[in-house]
Write a protein that holds these residues in place. Structure first.
Motif, PDB file in Angstrom:
ATOM      1  N   SER A  85       0.842  -1.201   0.000  1.00 28.49           N
ATOM      2  CA  SER A  85       0.000   0.000   0.000  1.00 28.49           C
ATOM      3  C   SER A  85       0.877   1.251   0.000  1.00 28.49           C
ATOM      4  O   SER A  85       0.383   2.368   0.081  1.00 28.49           O
ATOM      5  CB  SER A  85      -0.934   0.002   1.212  1.00 28.49           C
TER       6      SER A  85
ATOM      7  N   TYR B 123     -15.180 -13.729  -7.245  1.00 25.12           N
ATOM      8  CA  TYR B 123     -14.159 -14.779  -7.298  1.00 25.12           C
ATOM      9  C   TYR B 123     -14.760 -16.035  -7.903  1.00 25.12           C
ATOM     10  O   TYR B 123     -15.947 -16.306  -7.718  1.00 25.12           O
ATOM     11  CB  TYR B 123     -13.654 -15.103  -5.888  1.00 25.12           C
TER      12      TYR B 123
ATOM     13  N   MET C 288      -6.595  -0.393  -2.329  1.00 25.55           N
ATOM     14  CA  MET C 288      -5.152  -0.455  -2.078  1.00 25.55           C
ATOM     15  C   MET C 288      -4.393  -1.173  -3.193  1.00 25.55           C
ATOM     16  O   MET C 288      -3.171  -1.269  -3.157  1.00 25.55           O
ATOM     17  CB  MET C 288      -4.867  -1.194  -0.761  1.00 25.55           C
ATOM     18  N   GLY C 289      -5.130  -1.739  -4.147  1.00 22.62           N
ATOM     19  CA  GLY C 289      -4.463  -2.463  -5.234  1.00 22.62           C
ATOM     20  C   GLY C 289      -3.975  -3.839  -4.808  1.00 22.62           C
ATOM     21  O   GLY C 289      -3.115  -4.424  -5.454  1.00 22.62           O
ATOM     22  N   LEU C 290      -4.518  -4.356  -3.706  1.00 28.50           N
ATOM     23  CA  LEU C 290      -4.089  -5.683  -3.243  1.00 28.50           C
ATOM     24  C   LEU C 290      -4.869  -6.781  -3.970  1.00 28.50           C
ATOM     25  O   LEU C 290      -4.367  -7.884  -4.151  1.00 28.50           O
ATOM     26  CB  LEU C 290      -4.293  -5.810  -1.726  1.00 28.50           C
ATOM     27  N   VAL C 291      -6.091  -6.473  -4.348  1.00 26.12           N
ATOM     28  CA  VAL C 291      -6.830  -7.356  -5.245  1.00 26.12           C
ATOM     29  C   VAL C 291      -7.289  -6.504  -6.433  1.00 26.12           C
ATOM     30  O   VAL C 291      -7.368  -5.270  -6.332  1.00 26.12           O
ATOM     31  CB  VAL C 291      -8.049  -8.037  -4.564  1.00 26.12           C
ATOM     32  N   PHE C 292      -7.550  -7.163  -7.548  1.00 23.60           N
ATOM     33  CA  PHE C 292      -7.884  -6.432  -8.760  1.00 23.60           C
ATOM     34  C   PHE C 292      -9.387  -6.520  -9.040  1.00 23.60           C
ATOM     35  O   PHE C 292      -9.980  -7.585  -8.857  1.00 23.60           O
ATOM     36  CB  PHE C 292      -7.086  -6.992  -9.935  1.00 23.60           C
TER      37      PHE C 292
ATOM     38  N   LYS D 245     -16.166  -6.886  -7.510  1.00 25.87           N
ATOM     39  CA  LYS D 245     -15.211  -7.984  -7.389  1.00 25.87           C
ATOM     40  C   LYS D 245     -15.962  -9.293  -7.183  1.00 25.87           C
ATOM     41  O   LYS D 245     -16.851  -9.388  -6.338  1.00 25.87           O
ATOM     42  CB  LYS D 245     -14.276  -7.752  -6.193  1.00 25.87           C
TER      43      LYS D 245
ATOM     44  N   LYS E  42      -0.026   6.024  -4.261  1.00 26.09           N
ATOM     45  CA  LYS E  42       0.466   5.331  -3.064  1.00 26.09           C
ATOM     46  C   LYS E  42       1.219   6.232  -2.080  1.00 26.09           C
ATOM     47  O   LYS E  42       1.270   5.930  -0.894  1.00 26.09           O
ATOM     48  CB  LYS E  42       1.356   4.154  -3.463  1.00 26.09           C
TER      49      LYS E  42
ATOM     50  N   ASN F 263      -4.303 -11.965  -6.776  1.00 25.64           N
ATOM     51  CA  ASN F 263      -5.162 -11.283  -5.806  1.00 25.64           C
ATOM     52  C   ASN F 263      -4.711 -11.672  -4.412  1.00 25.64           C
ATOM     53  O   ASN F 263      -4.622 -12.866  -4.106  1.00 25.64           O
ATOM     54  CB  ASN F 263      -6.617 -11.719  -5.995  1.00 25.64           C
ATOM     55  N   LEU F 264      -4.412 -10.702  -3.583  1.00 30.10           N
ATOM     56  CA  LEU F 264      -3.942 -11.000  -2.226  1.00 30.10           C
ATOM     57  C   LEU F 264      -5.154 -11.077  -1.297  1.00 30.10           C
ATOM     58  O   LEU F 264      -5.464 -10.118  -0.592  1.00 30.10           O
ATOM     59  CB  LEU F 264      -2.935  -9.938  -1.767  1.00 30.10           C
TER      60      LEU F 264
ATOM     61  N   LYS G 127      -9.225  -3.494   0.064  1.00 26.07           N
ATOM     62  CA  LYS G 127      -8.147  -4.152  -0.686  1.00 26.07           C
ATOM     63  C   LYS G 127      -8.163  -3.736  -2.162  1.00 26.07           C
ATOM     64  O   LYS G 127      -7.116  -3.606  -2.778  1.00 26.07           O
ATOM     65  CB  LYS G 127      -8.297  -5.669  -0.584  1.00 26.07           C
TER      66      LYS G 127
ATOM     67  N   PHE H  79      -2.528   3.211   5.063  1.00 28.06           N
ATOM     68  CA  PHE H  79      -3.446   2.085   5.204  1.00 28.06           C
ATOM     69  C   PHE H  79      -3.114   1.273   6.446  1.00 28.06           C
ATOM     70  O   PHE H  79      -1.964   0.908   6.683  1.00 28.06           O
ATOM     71  CB  PHE H  79      -3.340   1.194   3.960  1.00 28.06           C
TER      72      PHE H  79
ATOM     73  N   PRO I  75      -4.290  -2.284   7.852  1.00 25.98           N
ATOM     74  CA  PRO I  75      -5.116  -3.468   7.594  1.00 25.98           C
ATOM     75  C   PRO I  75      -5.795  -3.955   8.866  1.00 25.98           C
ATOM     76  O   PRO I  75      -5.405  -3.570   9.973  1.00 25.98           O
ATOM     77  CB  PRO I  75      -4.116  -4.520   7.097  1.00 25.98           C
ATOM     78  N   GLU I  76      -6.782  -4.837   8.682  1.00 20.05           N
ATOM     79  CA  GLU I  76      -7.466  -5.420   9.834  1.00 20.05           C
ATOM     80  C   GLU I  76      -6.505  -6.360  10.558  1.00 20.05           C
ATOM     81  O   GLU I  76      -5.780  -7.117   9.917  1.00 20.05           O
ATOM     82  CB  GLU I  76      -8.683  -6.208   9.332  1.00 20.05           C
TER      83      GLU I  76
ATOM     84  N   ARG J  78       5.105  -4.321  -7.218  1.00 21.26           N
ATOM     85  CA  ARG J  78       5.202  -5.736  -6.841  1.00 21.26           C
ATOM     86  C   ARG J  78       6.521  -6.358  -7.287  1.00 21.26           C
ATOM     87  O   ARG J  78       7.112  -7.155  -6.575  1.00 21.26           O
ATOM     88  CB  ARG J  78       4.013  -6.514  -7.422  1.00 21.26           C
TER      89      ARG J  78
END
Lengths: 268, 323
Positions: free
Chosen positions: A99, B13, B57-61, B11, B80, A266-267, B54, B85, B87-88, A104
């Motif tokens: 973040s 899955y 934050m770009g952690l998932v697309f 999003k 950025k 995907n994280l 997420k 940020f 996180p939980e 990456r």
């Protein structure tokens, strides 16, 4: 703060910071404690060999010492390499890194460099131990002992490839399977010359598969000159150059593969 | 000016052995957060709050849609350096000390080397961790880790701060400290987007809230408006050991607690109720209109969509939309 936080100058620094943090983690997680086991093994072997061997003390110490350097390093490379990125995902430490203005690929490359840096430092200490053991059994250094340094350099090149492979497999597989794949490739790669020999005599589909496999698996046997230097044989400069280029290219390809997969991941 | 614009962000899955089943994690979300605003993203566990964060934050697309932060697309690398940020349930490199960790994050965020150490010390002091700055994080309590987490999120002076369940698992003191810190961020003009399922925190801190459930934004509203709406009832509290009969006949719902009676009755019965108290010579403690609570709004929004169609709850359509 930089205007955009992502300029190329900052990029080099960011990779360096990540690499240093990876090195720091390995040191604080007592990875370098393996040096104690190595020192005990080598000093025990040197004392034993000096008492029972006749004229082959040097051969035994070089063989044993370099093999131990290689195996200790490969085990570290695999077991840390497979967790380099996956552990950061599992523990969610990656969230607070990605973040920030960190790409990456910078993260993957930084982690890789941090681990190889750890292994280089580890190998430096072990090399010192090998030369001490040599001095203990032979009482003096000879000109041919210089080739031991080349063998050690090749071992470091092996580590580059093993780290990159561990990182590559861990980018899409579980840590256990990544360890199995990497170790399997290390074993097969150590027999790469035999595989190439088989590919030359095999015919038909078997020959084609063997040839493909022979050129796809990392050629660790070319990077293993322990037997030659133990006998005091010289290593050609051409081989040093070829092995350097090969190891850099092979690990770059494995890292690129890891980056390509990680970029799309995907994280969750 | 909008600090965060979420434009139909979605999003889903692929799940199952053959990955043939599609499971939506976030249905198309459209939401705008103004600069300087404190926005609470409310919803039960698994509602889609963390997925939204997420995605931002770009952690998932995203499967589809996009979002802009400070006018820049979320995949714009410049974003950025402007955001922070938390996180939980954050986990940090526990082999580092708080000082080392913040210094590392400062380096990655581009905080200049000159002044970085001073900034780290200042921030550690601000969250009361100066004395523990050199201690490894593996020895920290949960509350201390949360404070470190908040500090790393604002270390580089971001304009927009995202906090995922910042009060989760904290004791009352810890929650109070986090509240104070968020209020400080407000006074510094920062935009704060935080997710929570603790309604009292949202009520105390937020300018607006959004309710999300099953991946769907159910409503957006201003906290001040939601909680100021009267319900046509008054609450009377007075000293007595039993409920006077006259009050019950006025339609009051009363309960006795020790020597105090708490009665709620229609607004139009207020004067009559006071007359009963005067007649009975009872001492009045307070009389106040009953206001809507965020909890009521939340529960109303969490009801299935079909049961909500008959109702027209108050909503702020200027800045958000019910999808």
């Amino acid at each position: 703060m930089s205007s955009d936080g992502m300029n190329s100058g900052g990029m080099k620094w960011r990779i360096g910071y990540i690499a240093f943090n990876t090195f720091r983690e390995a040191v604080r997680d007592r990875v370098l404690y393996n040096l104690i086991a190595f020192a005990l093994l080598l000093s025990g072997a040197a004392i034993l060999v000096s008492q029972v061997s006749i004229d082959i003390e040097r051969l035994v110490v070089v063989n044993l010492g370099l093999t131990a350097v290689s195996l200790f390093g490969v085990v570290i490379a695999i077991f840390i390499g497979i967790g380099l990125v996956s552990k950061e995902i599992d523990k969610r430490t990656l969230y607070t890194v990605l973040s920030r203005p960190v790409r990456r690929w910078e993260f993957v490359v930084g982690k890789f460099l941090g681990l190889t840096g750890t292994l280089v430092v580890n190998t430096l200490f072990m090399s010192f131990g090998v030369f001490l053991a040599l001095l203990y059994v032979a009482h003096r250094f000879e000109r041919m002992d210089g080739w031991v340094l080349v063998a050690l350099y090749f071992i470091v090149l092996q580590f580059l490839i093993v780290c990159a492979l561990a990182l590559f497999f861990s980018s899409f597989s579980t840590p256990l399977m990544s360890a199995v794949f990497t170790f399997a490739l290390f074993v097969v790669g150590s027999l790469a010359e035999d595989l190439r020999g088989f590919a030359r005599i095999a015919r038909g589909a078997t020959g084609a598969v063997a040839t493909a496999a022979a050129y796809l698996v990392p050629n660790f046997s070319a990077l293993n000159v322990i037997g030659q230097v133990a006998h005091g044989d010289a290593i050609p400069a051409r081989l040093i150059l070829y092995n350097t280029a090969y190891a850099l290219l092979y690990s770059a390809m494995a890292i690129s593969g890891a980056v390509l997969i990680f970029q799309r991941r995907n994280l969750k | 000016m909008a600090a965060i614009e979420i434009l139909d962000l979605e999003k889903s899955y692929r799940v199952g052995f053959w990955r043939s089943r599609i499971k939506p994690a976030l249905r198309p979300l459209r939401l705008t957060i103004e600069a300087g605003e404190i926005f609470g993203f409310l919803g039960p566990n698994g509602a889609g709050k963390t997925t939204t964060l997420k995605l931002l934050m770009g952690l998932v697309f995203p499967t589809s849609g996009t979002a802009r932060i400070l006018g820049m697309e979320i995949d714009d690398p410049r974003v950025k350096s402007q955001i922070g940020f938390l996180p939980e349930q954050p986990y940090f490199y526990d082999y580092l000390s708080a000082r080392e960790l913040l210094n590392y994050y400062g380096q990655l965020s581009g905080v200049p080397a000159k002044g970085r150490a001073a900034r780290v010390e200042q921030m550690l002091g601000r969250v009361g961790l100066s004395d523990a700055a050199g201690m490894q994080l593996r020895k920290f309590s949960k509350g201390m880790l949360q404070r470190v987490g908040l500090t790393q999120a604002i270390l580089h002076e971001p304009k927009v701060v995202f906090l995922d369940e910042p009060m989760s698992g904290l004791d009352p003191m810890g929650r109070r400290e986090v509240r104070d810190l968020i209020q400080q961020l407000r006074s510094e003009g920062k935009t704060v987007f935080f997710s929570t399922h603790i309604l009292s925190d949202a009520e105390a801190l937020c300018d607006r809230v959004g309710i999300i459930h099953q991946g769907e934004l159910r409503g957006v509203g201003s906290v001040a408006e939601l909680t100021s709406e009267t319900q046509g009832k008054v609450e009377i509290i007075f000293y007595a050991e039993r409920v006077p009969a006259g009050l019950t006949s006025l339609g009051a719902e009363a309960r006795v607690s020790g020597e105090v009676v708490n009665a709620v009755l229609p607004e139009e019965q207020q004067d009559a109720a006071l007359e009963v108290l005067r007649r009975e010579r009872l001492r009045l403690i307070s009389l106040a209109p009953v206001r809507s609570s965020l909890e009521e709004y939340y529960i109303q929004k969490l009801k299935p969509a079909e049961s909500m169609t008959a109702e027209k709850p108050k909503e702020d359509n200027r800045k958000g939309a019910v999808v």
